[in-house]
Design an enzyme around this catalytic site. Sequence first.
Site, PDB file in Angstrom:
ATOM      1  N   ASP A 166      47.196  36.308  37.947  1.00  0.00           N
ATOM      2  CA  ASP A 166      46.385  36.979  38.963  1.00  0.00           C
ATOM      3  C   ASP A 166      46.150  36.046  40.160  1.00  0.00           C
ATOM      4  O   ASP A 166      46.568  34.879  40.132  1.00  0.00           O
ATOM      5  CB  ASP A 166      45.060  37.407  38.297  1.00  0.00           C
ATOM      6  N   ASP A 227      43.870  47.775  41.950  1.00  0.00           N
ATOM      7  CA  ASP A 227      43.673  48.048  40.521  1.00  0.00           C
ATOM      8  C   ASP A 227      43.521  49.545  40.289  1.00  0.00           C
ATOM      9  O   ASP A 227      42.881  50.239  41.088  1.00  0.00           O
ATOM     10  CB  ASP A 227      42.362  47.413  40.039  1.00  0.00           C
TER      11      ASP A 227
HETATM   12  C1  GLA Z   1      42.136  41.774  38.851  1.00  0.00           C
HETATM   13  C2  GLA Z   1      43.445  42.391  38.364  1.00  0.00           C
HETATM   14  C3  GLA Z   1      43.167  43.310  37.185  1.00  0.00           C
HETATM   15  C4  GLA Z   1      42.506  42.502  36.070  1.00  0.00           C
HETATM   16  C5  GLA Z   1      41.234  41.836  36.590  1.00  0.00           C
HETATM   17  C6  GLA Z   1      40.641  40.891  35.577  1.00  0.00           C
HETATM   18  O1  GLA Z   1      41.281  42.715  39.398  1.00  0.00           O
HETATM   19  O2  GLA Z   1      44.088  43.099  39.382  1.00  0.00           O
HETATM   20  O3  GLA Z   1      44.370  43.884  36.719  1.00  0.00           O
HETATM   21  O4  GLA Z   1      43.410  41.567  35.589  1.00  0.00           O
HETATM   22  O5  GLA Z   1      41.489  41.100  37.784  1.00  0.00           O
HETATM   23  O6  GLA Z   1      39.516  40.230  36.043  1.00  0.00           O
END
Ligand code: GLA
Length: 420
Positions: A166, A227
């Site tokens: 990430d 997300d």
């Molecule tokens: C980000 C990513 C998600 C998840 C969260 C975890 O938002 O895009 O897919 O992994 O972090 O904190």
Amino acid sequence: MLAMYGTCSCLLGGILLLQLLRSGQALDNGLARTPPMGWMSWERFRCITDCELYPNECISEKLFSRHADLLVSEGYAAAGYEYVIIDDCWLEKDRDNKTQKLVADKKRFPSGLNALADHIHDLGLKFGLYQDYGTNTCAGYPGVINHMKLDAQTFADWDVDYVKLDGCYANISDMAVGYPEFGRLLNETGRPMVYSCSWPAYQEPAGEMPDYESLKKHCNLWRNWDDIDDSLESLMQIMDYFGKNQDRIQPQAGPGHWNDPDMLLLGNYGLSYDQSKLQMAIWAIMAAPLIMSNDLEAVRPEIKAILQNRAVIAVDQDELGIQGRRILTRNQIEVWQRKITPVTKNGYHSYAVAFVSRRDDGAPYRITFTIKELGLKNPNGYAVQDLYDSSRNLGVFKKSNQFVTRVNPNGVTFYKFTAQ
Ligand code: GLA
């Protein structure tokens, strides 16, 4: 002069060769020749860490070993779902004092990650782990930035098969160099690990255009955008992003390197039966990774049937790896289309075609297209099969024929057009 020139070019050649070898290593780790399939904790289980209050939901070795078991016992593994991926919130807040190694939460992962990896591997599945390129993960646990080599090696020592990296708490401008560097370090461990990158999802909102050539070279998949959350609205917003930006994004996908529109929502709270079919069909059209995030014990049989629909999965996993596109919209019915196998001797592809209704006016909406309007040009026509009802063969359609479909509100119809 000549001699000096010779030395210089040789030196330059050496450096270039070294770079080529390095990028060559990263370019082809032989993995993810079709979009990865599996299960990941984030969308459904987020950062639930209170195991006393929520023993079946907290991020713990129990959750992952239970889901590994369920992947097998509920038939998902046989349908192709393979990776069990721990997302955020698996770490202790601090690294080990002496070694500086990452430490899995001692209370929630008391047996350690090697034991969990063994359990997953014993079931014939693969093990994935989340980390973050920055100083911290998005939920605030330690990130890799100052310990990249150590962490890559630790992942290999834990028998990890898939890494999601990430991009929270990081300089966006460093990512174009930093992500390939971590990929190189993963490769140098000698353990093949699928590498899922998030850097475009951070660059684009910050106004930087992702370098797709570099992504394809260094990552097996990459998150392009926001997300996904548990609603039709979130799903549609992601579909629209891919539809609007398809000229730029669609050509980048192929065996070993995929666009990632994020997890499958099926089996949770937000999507109806029709909307669940819709996500599965469009993810198959987009050659998306099929990574579920749900409680596999609670998935209703009719949703499980969608998740395990072999004909739809076969579209997603089509060996050509050509991502599909949204080709037209009429009366709020969108047509999405993907080139798939078989291909005729004359070079005409077969197609998967999805009709998506953005309508909410109650009744199923009847709409007619000519085969030509659907972009299908094979003079010998196409045998059409309903992918959500494999017993339904609709016969052979030629260019001038009309194709009628009836799509439920916020639903989908999905067909395979096999070139004759
Ligand atoms: C980000 C990513 C998600 C998840 C969260 C975890 O938002 O895009 O897919 O992994 O972090 O904190």
